[in-house]
Design a protein around this motif. Structure first.
Motif, PDB file in Angstrom:
ATOM      1  N   ILE A 178      -2.183   7.300  -4.331  1.00 15.21           N
ATOM      2  CA  ILE A 178      -2.159   6.177  -3.394  1.00 15.21           C
ATOM      3  C   ILE A 178      -2.420   4.909  -4.193  1.00 15.21           C
ATOM      4  N   PHE A 179      -1.637   3.841  -3.941  1.00 19.34           N
ATOM      5  CA  PHE A 179      -1.684   2.651  -4.792  1.00 19.34           C
ATOM      6  C   PHE A 179      -1.631   1.381  -3.948  1.00 19.34           C
ATOM      7  N   LYS A 227      -3.553  -3.862 -16.768  1.00 18.61           N
ATOM      8  CA  LYS A 227      -4.460  -4.234 -15.674  1.00 18.61           C
ATOM      9  C   LYS A 227      -4.377  -3.207 -14.550  1.00 18.61           C
ATOM     10  N   VAL A 228      -5.023  -2.055 -14.783  1.00 17.58           N
ATOM     11  CA  VAL A 228      -5.008  -0.961 -13.811  1.00 17.58           C
ATOM     12  C   VAL A 228      -6.441  -0.661 -13.392  1.00 17.58           C
ATOM     13  N   ALA A 229      -6.693  -0.694 -12.106  1.00 18.50           N
ATOM     14  CA  ALA A 229      -8.035  -0.504 -11.561  1.00 18.50           C
ATOM     15  C   ALA A 229      -8.056   0.722 -10.650  1.00 18.50           C
ATOM     16  N   VAL A 230      -9.258   1.277 -10.474  1.00 17.75           N
ATOM     17  CA  VAL A 230      -9.438   2.413  -9.584  1.00 17.75           C
ATOM     18  C   VAL A 230     -10.598   2.134  -8.643  1.00 17.75           C
ATOM     19  N   LEU A 261       0.873  -1.183   0.000  1.00 14.53           N
ATOM     20  CA  LEU A 261       0.000   0.000   0.000  1.00 14.53           C
ATOM     21  C   LEU A 261       0.905   1.225   0.000  1.00 14.53           C
ATOM     22  N   VAL A 262       1.021   1.857  -1.164  1.00 18.46           N
ATOM     23  CA  VAL A 262       1.943   2.983  -1.341  1.00 18.46           C
ATOM     24  C   VAL A 262       1.212   4.282  -1.023  1.00 18.46           C
ATOM     25  N   MET A 263       1.778   5.055  -0.098  1.00 19.48           N
ATOM     26  CA  MET A 263       1.129   6.294   0.359  1.00 19.48           C
ATOM     27  C   MET A 263       2.139   7.431   0.439  1.00 19.48           C
ATOM     28  N   ASP A 291      -4.642  -9.222  -5.805  1.00 16.35           N
ATOM     29  CA  ASP A 291      -3.988 -10.521  -5.675  1.00 16.35           C
ATOM     30  C   ASP A 291      -4.003 -11.304  -6.983  1.00 16.35           C
ATOM     31  N   ARG A 292      -4.802 -10.831  -7.938  1.00 15.92           N
ATOM     32  CA  ARG A 292      -4.819 -11.453  -9.263  1.00 15.92           C
ATOM     33  C   ARG A 292      -3.971 -10.666 -10.262  1.00 15.92           C
ATOM     34  N   GLY A 293      -3.099  -9.824  -9.743  1.00 13.32           N
ATOM     35  CA  GLY A 293      -2.135  -9.146 -10.591  1.00 13.32           C
ATOM     36  C   GLY A 293      -2.503  -7.746 -11.045  1.00 13.32           C
ATOM     37  N   TRP A 294      -3.634  -7.221 -10.585  1.00 14.23           N
ATOM     38  CA  TRP A 294      -4.022  -5.868 -10.967  1.00 14.23           C
ATOM     39  C   TRP A 294      -3.256  -4.841 -10.146  1.00 14.23           C
ATOM     40  N   LEU A 295      -3.043  -3.687 -10.733  1.00 11.08           N
ATOM     41  CA  LEU A 295      -2.465  -2.537 -10.044  1.00 11.08           C
ATOM     42  C   LEU A 295      -3.625  -1.594  -9.722  1.00 11.08           C
TER      43      LEU A 295
END
Length: 360
Positions: free
Chosen positions: A198-199, A260-263, A111-113, A137-141
């Motif tokens: 935040i990621f 694979k980038v999610a928000v 968890l990048v903050m 956990d399925r590889g998404w960012l």
């Protein structure tokens, strides 16, 4: 990695914070200051992930010049870092995060903050993190989109795409800081969120994406990590190897290019406290909309931010001003123009003025 495993917070604390000069200095940037609470910005960030059932102790990436202060501040609030990675030179966020990823098992969720943001609703923040975990956990960012409440032109935006699961969308695209008309359009559509920086992702997924899109960064980070010197919980990456890294943000290097980038859109009372105007908006104010801190006398004064960490400041019959006084410098400028601090900072840099570096 199972759903019951814990997340490793990665706190980025390498910024210089000159937008809040003269209080914030190179030697003591804003994340090490108490601006919105008794605790410093760094301490508040660490405390958001102090739940030992959900989070491991943090990894902090910072400048070596701030190492002692960071350790002291985190110890004071009972959140010592598992590792303090001390960058020999600033290379922006992508290389900094790569160093942290290399210090973790591949399946660890990071968890990048940023260390200098405000989040008023910590429960909403933690809920958003929990929502993203199975996808990550399925590889998404994953990134966290801040629900906008105004057509801000100072933030980047994220356009949300198709729903991947309840509360999580595929990122359609990242967009740069817009002009006013474009920001108003974004707000009206309901499809855009502020990019809060935040990621959440697995260490191996991030490194794979970085390898694919910015291999020079991972090569330099790996070389710096492999040749690093360790002193207790402190890790000193090899200076020459790390200096060879391209300087790039995680947004440009990875998030805008990966597939694979999610928000996760979230309302959590977020602010990057990026200006004195932002601090005025966050501060407690009197019935004349003045926010005062320190030894301040305000008479017939309206809509001002007046802060003194040094001498008494008396304001009489003024309005719409920002007045910041320290032991060796005073800043005065109109409300609404606090981004203009950079002009003073640039002029002082050109003069080689010590007030940019010294602790006031």
């Amino acid at each position: 990695m199972g759903e019951t495993s814990r997340i490793t917070p990665v706190i980025l604390s390498g910024g210089s914070g000159t937008r809040l000069w003269p209080l914030s200095r190179t030697a003591r940037p804003k994340q090490l200051l108490s601006l919105t609470a008794a605790e410093t910005m760094l301490q508040l960030t660490a405390q958001r992930t102090a739940d030992v059932q959900a989070f491991d102790p943090p990894i902090v990436v910072a400048s070596a010049a701030h190492a002692d202060e960071i350790e002291a501040q985190l110890a004071a609030v009972g959140t010592p870092a598992a590792a303090l990675i001390l960058e020999p030179v600033a290379r922006n966020t992508a290389p900094a995060i790569a160093l942290a990823a290399l210090a973790l098992p591949g399946d660890a969720q990071m968890l990048v903050m940023p260390s200098d943001h405000v989040i008023a609703d910590v429960a909403a923040f933690r809920d958003a993190v929990a929502v993203a975990r199975s996808l990550v956990d399925r590889g998404w960012l994953a990134t966290f989109g801040i629900t906008p409440d105004a057509p801000e032109t100072g933030y980047g935006y994220i356009c949300t795409g198709e729903a991947l699961m309840p509360g999580v969308h595929k990122v359609e695209r990242f967009v740069e800081k817009p002009d006013r008309a474009t920001a108003e359009h974004y707000l009206s559509t309901g499809a855009y969120n502020w990019n809060g920086g935040i990621f959440l992702f697995r260490a191996d997924a991030f490194l794979a994406a970085l390898d694919a899109h910015a291999p020079g960064i991972t090569a330099a980070a790996r070389a710096a990590h492999e040749a690093a010197r360790r002193e207790g919980t402190r890790l000193y990456p090899d200076a020459d190897a790390f200096a060879a890294s391209p300087s790039d943000s995680i947004d440009y290097a990875v998030m805008e290019k990966a597939d694979k980038v999610a928000v996760v859109p979230v309302e959590m009372g977020w602010s990057d406290v990026g200006s004195w105007d932002a601090l005025h908006a966050l501060a407690a104010r009197d019935d004349r909309d003045n926010a005062a801190h320190g030894e301040v006398l305000a008479i017939d004064t309206r809509n001002c931010l007046i802060r003194s960490d040094g001498p008494l400041v008396a304001a009489v019959g003024v309005q719409d001003l920002i007045v910041i006084a320290t032991g060796d410098a005073v800043l005065i400028l109109p409300r609404g123009s606090s981004q203009e601090v950079k002009r003073a900072v640039e002029a002082l840099k050109a003069q080689g003025h010590v007030s940019l570096d010294q602790v006031a």
